[in-house]
Each structure stands twice: as C-alpha cells, then as structure tokens.
Design an enzyme around this catalytic site. Structure first.
Site, short mmCIF file in Angstrom:
data_model
loop_
_atom_site.label_atom_id
_atom_site.label_comp_id
_atom_site.label_asym_id
_atom_site.label_seq_id
_atom_site.Cartn_x
_atom_site.Cartn_y
_atom_site.Cartn_z
N SER A 156 0.67 -1.33 0.07
CA SER A 156 0.00 0.01 -0.07
C SER A 156 0.95 1.34 0.18
O SER A 156 2.08 1.08 0.49
CB SER A 156 -1.00 -0.12 1.18
OG SER A 156 -1.56 1.24 1.24
N HIS A 157 0.20 2.33 -0.57
CA HIS A 157 0.96 3.46 -0.22
C HIS A 157 1.13 4.06 1.21
O HIS A 157 1.88 4.98 1.44
CB HIS A 157 0.05 4.68 -1.22
CG HIS A 157 0.20 4.42 -2.71
ND1 HIS A 157 -0.26 3.38 -3.38
CD2 HIS A 157 1.11 5.25 -3.47
CE1 HIS A 157 -0.04 3.71 -4.60
NE2 HIS A 157 0.83 4.87 -4.86
#
Length: 134
Positions: free
Chosen positions: A8-9
């Site tokens: 994920s970011h």
C-alpha cells in the site's frame, strides 16, 4: 508454504490489514502454511511505494512455493512489477501480482493458505470470488 505480501501507499493501511488477518484468520505473521509481509509507504516514511522494499519482502518469502502480492492501487502495481523483475528467475516464477481489492483479496488468500491450499487452488478461489481469470 504460501507467501502473501501486502502493498500500500500507506504503512498504516497494511499494518492494520496485517493485524486484521492475523486475528481473523488466527495465524501469526509466519505459520506452517502462510508467511505474511507488509510493504507500505516509502523507505523514509512518506506515502508511496518502493520497489526495493517490495523486493526485500519477496526475498523474505523465498522459501515459499508461491508468493502473492496484493496492492492498493495504481503505482503500487508498477512497483510490484519492478520488484518482480529484480528477482532471480526461480523466484520470479513463484510471484503472482493479483489485481483484486487489497483487503478482500488478501483476506481470502490468507484463509485459503492457512488451511493448506496451494497457489493454484488459491488462484482458483480468487477467480471464483473476484472473476480475475478471463
């Protein structure tokens, strides 16, 4: 053993997802059938993704027969593809970057792996749930 890498970011997103999977599936980060790793954010703690971090997590799963990578969006998939390309061919063949919703897909695959399903069986289940194979 199956490896699952959550990308994920945001490190908070994948750490929260890891916590949820561990509790709901009743597994540790490394169990007999399943290895769970997270690759969230950049090396310096900002929002973003890092092919290098993902590559390191892949290396930590090198004993696994199959390695699934679940991503949140856009450039996370690009970083995962770059990380895959950095791997030796014998490891690269094990990697499946799965285009399904991060939470639902990782949770589904974790359940399947925890009960001893192999990579092919997990892909079939993901296809049943998310119609990924056309």
């Amino acid at each position: 053993m199956v490896g699952i890498i959550l990308v994920s970011h945001s490190s908070k997103i994948v750490e929260g997802l890891l916590e949820m999977i561990k509790e709901m599936v009743n597994v540790d980060s490394e169990s007999e059938n399943l290895v769970l790793k997270t690759a969230g954010g950049t090396e310096d703690g900002r929002l973003g993704t890092s092919a290098i971090t993902i590559s390191e997590k892949i290396e930590e799963c090198n004993e696994c027969s199959d390695i699934f990578i679940f991503c949140d969006m856009g450039s996370a998939f690009l970083s995962a593809e770059m990380a895959k390309e950095l791997c030796e061919p014998d490891i690269e063949r094990k990697i499946k970057i799965v285009h399904v919703p991060l939470i639902d897909g990782a949770f589904c695959a974790s359940i399947q792996a925890s009960i001893g399903k192999n990579g092919e069986e997990i892909m079939k289940e993901l296809d049943t749930e998310f119609s990924i194979m056309t």
